[in-house]
Design a protein around this motif. Sequence first.
Motif, short mmCIF file in Angstrom:
data_model
loop_
_atom_site.label_atom_id
_atom_site.label_comp_id
_atom_site.label_asym_id
_atom_site.label_seq_id
_atom_site.Cartn_x
_atom_site.Cartn_y
_atom_site.Cartn_z
N ASP A 53 0.81 -1.22 0.00
CA ASP A 53 0.00 0.00 0.00
C ASP A 53 0.85 1.27 0.00
OD1 ASP A 53 0.94 0.00 2.60
OD2 ASP A 53 -1.03 -0.09 3.54
N ARG A 54 2.18 1.11 0.09
CA ARG A 54 3.07 2.28 0.02
C ARG A 54 3.84 2.37 -1.30
NH1 ARG A 54 6.54 1.76 5.23
NH2 ARG A 54 7.80 3.30 4.10
N LEU A 55 3.60 1.42 -2.19
CA LEU A 55 4.22 1.50 -3.51
C LEU A 55 3.63 2.68 -4.28
CD1 LEU A 55 4.21 -2.28 -4.46
CD2 LEU A 55 6.25 -0.88 -4.00
N LYS A 56 4.47 3.44 -4.92
CA LYS A 56 4.02 4.61 -5.68
C LYS A 56 3.50 4.18 -7.05
CE LYS A 56 8.14 6.10 -5.06
NZ LYS A 56 9.43 6.82 -5.08
N THR A 57 2.56 4.96 -7.56
CA THR A 57 2.12 4.73 -8.93
C THR A 57 3.27 5.04 -9.88
OG1 THR A 57 -0.15 5.32 -8.38
CG2 THR A 57 0.45 5.41 -10.71
N ASN A 58 3.49 4.17 -10.83
CA ASN A 58 4.58 4.37 -11.77
C ASN A 58 4.25 5.49 -12.74
OD1 ASN A 58 7.05 3.76 -13.18
ND2 ASN A 58 5.79 2.81 -14.76
N VAL A 59 5.09 6.51 -12.79
CA VAL A 59 4.95 7.61 -13.75
C VAL A 59 5.88 7.29 -14.92
CG1 VAL A 59 5.20 10.07 -14.19
CG2 VAL A 59 4.37 9.26 -11.95
N ARG A 60 5.32 7.04 -16.09
CA ARG A 60 6.11 6.63 -17.24
C ARG A 60 6.74 7.83 -17.93
NH1 ARG A 60 1.78 2.47 -20.11
NH2 ARG A 60 1.14 1.37 -18.19
N ALA A 61 8.04 7.75 -18.13
CA ALA A 61 8.73 8.79 -18.91
C ALA A 61 8.51 8.51 -20.39
CB ALA A 61 10.22 8.77 -18.60
N PRO A 62 8.00 9.47 -21.14
CA PRO A 62 7.79 9.25 -22.58
C PRO A 62 9.11 8.93 -23.26
CG PRO A 62 6.75 11.31 -21.84
CD PRO A 62 7.64 10.84 -20.73
N LEU A 63 9.15 7.87 -24.05
CA LEU A 63 10.39 7.46 -24.68
C LEU A 63 10.91 8.51 -25.66
CD1 LEU A 63 12.46 5.22 -24.69
CD2 LEU A 63 11.16 4.08 -26.50
N GLU A 64 9.98 9.29 -26.24
CA GLU A 64 10.44 10.32 -27.18
C GLU A 64 11.27 11.40 -26.50
OE1 GLU A 64 6.00 11.21 -26.33
OE2 GLU A 64 7.27 9.46 -26.68
N LYS A 65 11.22 11.47 -25.15
CA LYS A 65 12.03 12.44 -24.42
C LYS A 65 13.44 11.91 -24.13
CE LYS A 65 8.92 15.71 -23.84
NZ LYS A 65 8.44 16.11 -22.51
N HIS A 66 13.69 10.64 -24.44
CA HIS A 66 15.03 10.08 -24.22
C HIS A 66 16.07 10.88 -25.01
CE1 HIS A 66 18.31 7.18 -23.83
NE2 HIS A 66 18.49 7.29 -25.13
N VAL A 67 17.21 11.10 -24.39
CA VAL A 67 18.29 11.83 -25.05
C VAL A 67 19.57 10.99 -24.99
CG1 VAL A 67 19.78 13.87 -24.96
CG2 VAL A 67 17.31 14.10 -24.55
N GLY A 68 20.24 10.87 -26.12
CA GLY A 68 21.48 10.12 -26.16
C GLY A 68 22.02 10.06 -27.58
N PRO A 69 23.19 9.48 -27.77
CA PRO A 69 23.74 9.30 -29.11
C PRO A 69 23.10 8.10 -29.81
CG PRO A 69 25.30 8.49 -27.48
CD PRO A 69 24.14 9.06 -26.72
N TYR A 70 23.15 8.10 -31.14
CA TYR A 70 22.52 7.04 -31.93
C TYR A 70 23.46 6.56 -33.02
CZ TYR A 70 18.02 8.15 -29.79
OH TYR A 70 17.00 8.33 -28.89
N TYR A 71 23.24 5.33 -33.42
CA TYR A 71 23.90 4.71 -34.57
C TYR A 71 22.86 4.58 -35.67
CZ TYR A 71 25.40 0.45 -37.22
OH TYR A 71 25.73 -0.48 -38.18
#
Length: 434
Positions: free
Chosen positions: A333-351
């Motif tokens: 009963d103390r577990l928090k609701t999971n707030v999902r980070a939108p994947l489109e906000k991910h930042v990083g390098p790409y191949y």
Amino acid sequence: MKDVVKIGVAGLGTVGAGTVKLLSEHRDILTDRSGRQIVVTAVSSRDRTRDRGFSTEGLIWHEDARDLAADDNVDIVVELIGGSDGIAYDVCKIALEHGKHVVTANKALIALKGLELAQIADQNNVTIAYEAAVAGGIPVVKALREGLAGNAISRVTGILNGTCNYILTTMREQGRDFADVLNEAQKLGYAEADPTFDVDGIDAAHKLAILASLAFGTEVDFDAVAVEGIRSVSALDIQLAEELGYRIKLLGIAKQTAEGIEQRVSPVMVDRATQISKVEGVFNAVALEGDYVGPVILQGRGAGERPTASAVVADIVDIAAGRTAPVFGVPADRLKTNVRAPLEKHVGPYYLRLMVWDRPGVMAEVTATLAKHGVSMASMIQHGRAETVGGVVPVVFVTHETSEAGMSGALADISAFESNSQPPVLMRIENFAS
């Protein structure tokens, strides 16, 4: 406290049989470590005639595992049937409602029904232990729930599926294609006849959802995991990754961001200098980052009879010794609701790898499109010219840090170019502590 702890094992497959054998072979050691005798009193399986390497004489045999879960001659129910619903779910629910602790290796059940079962466990003052459900013999659940309890965890990164790691390792070492290595893995018993759960990333996603709940104190949320498997990884991309100083691994990654918790499973490129890049074959590894302890990496065998039985029995010993904890580290009963980070906000390098017709103007068109979407190039690889005039050549771009949204927009435009001989390949490059 009773001197004897009675164990009921539901499911006598590879892990179930291994668990019974380990409990028998190490009986004296386990008594010393728990302070109580641990004895198997009841079992359940569909086939009574099969030779499992131990005698069932003197054990109560239940045709229906649900009856084992309610048996008064059982103190701890060990569920090793598998599956997220049906009999496996019934066995766990009945056991908890009868005030019995549950030990399981069932990652799908914990990932999909874990919150509900945790609530039932709390109501009946018992627990569900599931060390064997994540990374086999590696004690990562205990590490998160107990060893690192004083830390705020910022990130969990894991090679969570040995089948995929074996396939990617073999593809790199032998220069072979995915389908060929998968076929070999099936013959060797490293991959199932239906490999979907493994190679499509679902198995790793179940495990990641569990780890994220433990790490961040949130309700387990399998639907929040973005999942991509390894079917699209080619021998060419593995070769080019090596040339760039990277290795391709199927990683499960959960991290705390300003937008919420990002959870994803996908093939990514990791620097060859990092420890996790050197985890090969059927081995698993989990890297944890805590604010006080810093990076911690656990590595070992993630599946198989003996490593998984080892984890199951460790949970049994803890419960027998009175060392129990809330299912996900804090009361349900103390577990928090999971707030999902939108994947489109991910930042990083790409191949980004293209197979393009060797014609004038192709590079200018691609670089202009990347710039249009705010994507800056860090490096590019193009080896010579095509063997025939106007033939096909691979071209690789490595970007500076950019957003997933920007990269996805660029990819959509580039995919429509007539210069492509096949669809482009995009892969994240993952940077984390060595």
